[in-house]
Design a protein around this motif. Sequence first.
Motif, PDB file in Angstrom:
ATOM      1  N   LEU B 294      33.306  79.371  -7.165  1.00  0.00           N
ATOM      2  CA  LEU B 294      33.755  78.542  -6.053  1.00  0.00           C
ATOM      3  C   LEU B 294      34.987  79.126  -5.368  1.00  0.00           C
ATOM      4  O   LEU B 294      35.026  79.211  -4.138  1.00  0.00           O
ATOM      5  N   PRO B 295      36.016  79.566  -6.133  1.00  0.00           N
ATOM      6  CA  PRO B 295      37.176  80.163  -5.449  1.00  0.00           C
ATOM      7  C   PRO B 295      36.775  81.361  -4.602  1.00  0.00           C
ATOM      8  O   PRO B 295      37.282  81.540  -3.483  1.00  0.00           O
ATOM      9  N   GLN B 296      35.860  82.161  -5.156  1.00  0.00           N
ATOM     10  CA  GLN B 296      35.391  83.323  -4.406  1.00  0.00           C
ATOM     11  C   GLN B 296      34.741  82.878  -3.085  1.00  0.00           C
ATOM     12  O   GLN B 296      34.995  83.423  -2.022  1.00  0.00           O
ATOM     13  N   PHE B 297      33.894  81.869  -3.193  1.00  0.00           N
ATOM     14  CA  PHE B 297      33.200  81.309  -2.021  1.00  0.00           C
ATOM     15  C   PHE B 297      34.206  80.857  -0.964  1.00  0.00           C
ATOM     16  O   PHE B 297      34.116  81.217   0.215  1.00  0.00           O
ATOM     17  N   LEU B 298      35.225  80.105  -1.446  1.00  0.00           N
ATOM     18  CA  LEU B 298      36.209  79.570  -0.510  1.00  0.00           C
ATOM     19  C   LEU B 298      37.051  80.689   0.096  1.00  0.00           C
ATOM     20  O   LEU B 298      37.363  80.652   1.292  1.00  0.00           O
ATOM     21  N   ALA B 299      37.357  81.662  -0.699  1.00  0.00           N
ATOM     22  CA  ALA B 299      38.159  82.770  -0.184  1.00  0.00           C
ATOM     23  C   ALA B 299      37.422  83.505   0.918  1.00  0.00           C
ATOM     24  O   ALA B 299      37.982  83.841   1.968  1.00  0.00           O
ATOM     25  N   MET B 300      36.139  83.749   0.708  1.00  0.00           N
ATOM     26  CA  MET B 300      35.345  84.440   1.737  1.00  0.00           C
ATOM     27  C   MET B 300      35.234  83.598   2.995  1.00  0.00           C
ATOM     28  O   MET B 300      35.290  84.086   4.114  1.00  0.00           O
ATOM     29  N   LEU B 301      35.027  82.314   2.748  1.00  0.00           N
ATOM     30  CA  LEU B 301      34.892  81.392   3.877  1.00  0.00           C
ATOM     31  C   LEU B 301      36.154  81.398   4.721  1.00  0.00           C
ATOM     32  O   LEU B 301      36.111  81.324   5.946  1.00  0.00           O
ATOM     33  N   ASN B 302      37.273  81.516   4.019  1.00  0.00           N
ATOM     34  CA  ASN B 302      38.565  81.470   4.675  1.00  0.00           C
ATOM     35  C   ASN B 302      38.762  82.640   5.623  1.00  0.00           C
ATOM     36  O   ASN B 302      39.582  82.584   6.544  1.00  0.00           O
ATOM     37  N   GLU B 303      38.014  83.690   5.400  1.00  0.00           N
ATOM     38  CA  GLU B 303      38.205  84.872   6.232  1.00  0.00           C
ATOM     39  C   GLU B 303      37.410  84.842   7.526  1.00  0.00           C
ATOM     40  O   GLU B 303      37.579  85.700   8.385  1.00  0.00           O
ATOM     41  N   ILE B 304      36.519  83.888   7.634  1.00  0.00           N
ATOM     42  CA  ILE B 304      35.757  83.772   8.892  1.00  0.00           C
ATOM     43  C   ILE B 304      36.715  83.309   9.993  1.00  0.00           C
ATOM     44  O   ILE B 304      37.445  82.338   9.798  1.00  0.00           O
ATOM     45  N   PRO B 305      36.742  84.002  11.132  1.00  0.00           N
ATOM     46  CA  PRO B 305      37.684  83.618  12.188  1.00  0.00           C
ATOM     47  C   PRO B 305      37.421  82.181  12.650  1.00  0.00           C
ATOM     48  O   PRO B 305      36.254  81.803  12.838  1.00  0.00           O
ATOM     49  N   PRO B 306      38.458  81.368  12.817  1.00  0.00           N
ATOM     50  CA  PRO B 306      38.268  79.956  13.180  1.00  0.00           C
ATOM     51  C   PRO B 306      37.657  79.760  14.571  1.00  0.00           C
ATOM     52  O   PRO B 306      37.133  78.691  14.864  1.00  0.00           O
ATOM     53  N   GLU B 307      37.707  80.800  15.443  1.00  0.00           N
ATOM     54  CA  GLU B 307      37.103  80.623  16.774  1.00  0.00           C
ATOM     55  C   GLU B 307      35.647  80.166  16.658  1.00  0.00           C
ATOM     56  O   GLU B 307      35.155  79.412  17.485  1.00  0.00           O
ATOM     57  N   ASN B 308      34.981  80.682  15.610  1.00  0.00           N
ATOM     58  CA  ASN B 308      33.573  80.321  15.446  1.00  0.00           C
ATOM     59  C   ASN B 308      33.385  78.812  15.369  1.00  0.00           C
ATOM     60  O   ASN B 308      32.434  78.264  15.904  1.00  0.00           O
ATOM     61  N   TYR B 309      34.314  78.159  14.691  1.00  0.00           N
ATOM     62  CA  TYR B 309      34.208  76.719  14.582  1.00  0.00           C
ATOM     63  C   TYR B 309      34.454  76.060  15.944  1.00  0.00           C
ATOM     64  O   TYR B 309      33.718  75.151  16.358  1.00  0.00           O
ATOM     65  N   TRP B 310      35.452  76.559  16.662  1.00  0.00           N
ATOM     66  CA  TRP B 310      35.741  75.941  17.966  1.00  0.00           C
ATOM     67  C   TRP B 310      34.598  76.157  18.937  1.00  0.00           C
ATOM     68  O   TRP B 310      34.264  75.267  19.714  1.00  0.00           O
ATOM     69  N   VAL B 311      33.970  77.331  18.858  1.00  0.00           N
ATOM     70  CA  VAL B 311      32.824  77.584  19.725  1.00  0.00           C
ATOM     71  C   VAL B 311      31.716  76.561  19.459  1.00  0.00           C
ATOM     72  O   VAL B 311      31.099  76.022  20.367  1.00  0.00           O
ATOM     73  N   GLY B 312      31.504  76.286  18.158  1.00  0.00           N
ATOM     74  CA  GLY B 312      30.493  75.285  17.820  1.00  0.00           C
ATOM     75  C   GLY B 312      30.879  73.914  18.334  1.00  0.00           C
ATOM     76  O   GLY B 312      30.090  73.215  18.982  1.00  0.00           O
ATOM     77  N   LEU B 313      32.133  73.545  18.096  1.00  0.00           N
ATOM     78  CA  LEU B 313      32.570  72.192  18.439  1.00  0.00           C
ATOM     79  C   LEU B 313      32.604  71.954  19.959  1.00  0.00           C
ATOM     80  O   LEU B 313      32.400  70.848  20.429  1.00  0.00           O
ATOM     81  N   LEU B 314      32.835  73.040  20.679  1.00  0.00           N
ATOM     82  CA  LEU B 314      32.924  72.935  22.135  1.00  0.00           C
ATOM     83  C   LEU B 314      31.626  72.383  22.741  1.00  0.00           C
ATOM     84  O   LEU B 314      31.644  71.713  23.768  1.00  0.00           O
ATOM     85  N   LYS B 315      30.511  72.700  22.066  1.00  0.00           N
ATOM     86  CA  LYS B 315      29.213  72.290  22.622  1.00  0.00           C
ATOM     87  C   LYS B 315      28.943  70.803  22.412  1.00  0.00           C
ATOM     88  O   LYS B 315      28.115  70.208  23.102  1.00  0.00           O
ATOM     89  N   ALA B 316      29.626  70.206  21.429  1.00  0.00           N
ATOM     90  CA  ALA B 316      29.290  68.833  21.039  1.00  0.00           C
ATOM     91  C   ALA B 316      29.377  67.823  22.187  1.00  0.00           C
ATOM     92  O   ALA B 316      28.413  67.084  22.430  1.00  0.00           O
ATOM     93  N   PRO B 317      30.493  67.779  22.927  1.00  0.00           N
ATOM     94  CA  PRO B 317      30.554  66.775  24.004  1.00  0.00           C
ATOM     95  C   PRO B 317      29.483  66.990  25.062  1.00  0.00           C
ATOM     96  O   PRO B 317      28.920  66.021  25.595  1.00  0.00           O
TER      97      PRO B 317
END
Lengths: 363, 372
Positions: B294-317
Amino acid sequence: MSIEVRDIQKRFGRFTAVDGVNLHFPEGKLTALLGPSGSGKTTLLRMIAGLEQADSGMVLFNGEDTTHVHVSRRGVGFVFQHYALFKHMTVFDNVAFGLTVKPRRERPAKAEIENRVHRLLQLVQLEWTANRYPSQLSGGQRQRIALARALATEPRVLLLDEPFGALDAKVRTELRRWLRRLHDEIHVTSIFVTHDQEEAVDVADKIVIMNHGRIEQEGSPEEVYDNPASPFVFDFLGQVNRFYGHIRQGQAEIGDWTLPSPEHAEVANAPAVAYVRPHELEVHPDSDPATGVSLAATLADITSLGATIRLELVAPESQEPIYSELSKEAFVQLNIQTGDTVWLRPKKARVFLQPRQRAAQAA
Amino acid sequence: MTNPIKPGVRSDAGAAAVCPEGDWTLSHYVHLSRLIDTLSLNEACPVDLRQLGRLDTAGAALLVRALGRRRLIQAVEDCAELPAEQRDLLLTLSSVLEKEEGSVPDRRRQVPGLAAIVQLGRSVENGVRQSIGLLSFIGLLLVSACRAQAWRPAPLVNQIEQTGLRAIPIIVVLTFAVGTVVAFLGASVLVEFGATIYIVDLIGYAMLREFGVLLAAIVLAGRTASAFTVQLGSMKANEELDAMRAQGLDPVARLVVPRLIALVLVLPLLSFIATLAGLAGGAVVAVFVLDISLPQFLAMLNEIPPENYWVGLLKAPLFALVIAAIGCREGLKAGASAQSVGEHTTSSVVQSIFAVILLDAVAALFFMEVGW
């Protein structure tokens, strides 16, 4: 308030629902718009309410052009066929709705609203339902609540769209009497749409008969019933017998009948139809050409309608069965049986040319 | 009981009238139809129907064909002796046949494949019309949303509960399942390269950027757009919308805009929850099946640039706007019958899912081009 419509027209695609109608609805009267379904009566009512925009023509309230005034500013109360009560609100809230949603400046005080709603519920004799929901009421009760809701904003005009159409026969009769009494009490200019001629005759001060988006006839109930202007009105208002024959110079020859028809004096020879109401058709056991008892018919059936007797007759001058209605005493005096040949005389008949000739004559 | 007179048309050269005679019925159809094709019936002279025997629909249609509608109607009106049912049959048929003359193209002359092209053209035209209608409706909603009447807290909170809170369980379960599926799918390919660890990236990018918001939007399209259509459609069928207008209220401002606002507020939140659930699904597979800690999983996840999340969220509205507009528009378009409400409900679900996926594809292309 009086209402007038001028040259009003409405089309839905290729279908013309209302075709150049001119009408005047007198102040404080109850007017019935009567016609078969698809005759444009509901569309006309909705245009008067402002729920539908006319393609051309004008709507005038008290002589003022109201054609482009929004429905909420016209001061109309509208009662719908299927009640259209708000399901999730109590009866009280339904009736109060029109008042509570007013902008704060125009809204009456809370106590005043409560007062008024209770007065209206008293008026429709349903005060005990205030805290119930519409689904807990019967159809007739719901329609009375709908009426109270329409009256809550003190409308200048009350419009009713087939208000009793969804109710059973007994409740209909009760409610229309009740509507008449209510109208006599509050005297607001009212227009109601119906396809039931009996209802219109029973309730209205004035009847407007519509067909194919046009007015066939308007007048008091007696006028339209006694002097129908066209075969359509004759057919639509009550039962009628049709006899086929010819018109020759102001005389209609229907079998062995000769009926005066002065309005067709200039017609040389044309097929014609005579309309006779069942209660205006006399039946005699013997012929008497001198008094006009001269059309032979065979008695096919005898039906008792309670107080009156209905005779079903067959004669070559009519393709449909002919009906005559008479009292029980008169029937006993006649002393006739099924299968007998009897002789007919119209107490009153109206002769119309057959449709194509009418069109040619008009041209 | 057959008529002794042989069915046909009598039209003596000297006579002043065309007289159809005998039985004009289906059993004589072939004979009669040949007859009227060979016969030239004088256009001008009147028609006399008195000799006509029995008549059925086939015979009546032949008469209409032979004489033309206008002449036949005239003949029917001239002939007072004609029985009422024959009269009605002839008049009905002549009005029906006339309508068909105008609208039905001659099938014999049709080019093969033309129908398909015509169909295609119609559906394209229909699609364009729908899109224009939808765009103008969205415009109307945006204008209405600016009015104070639309921002009443009670219906807004109610709608947020209906469309948001109650949708959480189904969205969580659905995205969790999709998360596990993506993990398995990635694993089955990556394991061959010994790169199993990269499924964390796969799940991360997929959920943050696309699947979280897309799945939430599709659930809302199925669950909420249909509910909007049914609610508004049944109110319309019940004339409640007219009643509101008669009382001085605008149904769009009172009913549609609160739904729209609720959905626009709710979908980003639901997307967030969906993303979390999807990541959790992936994590469960990674930890229990693929032996990634799990720590390994979270560490890798942490390295994904956060823009990806904002790009996804931008489409929601944007998705929320389209879903609410389609659902409400179909509801307002519904007719007075229960069947019509049903048809429009189906249409609203199909349209909104289609629109969401199409918009997502366009957005993916756009974001790729601008390099986000």
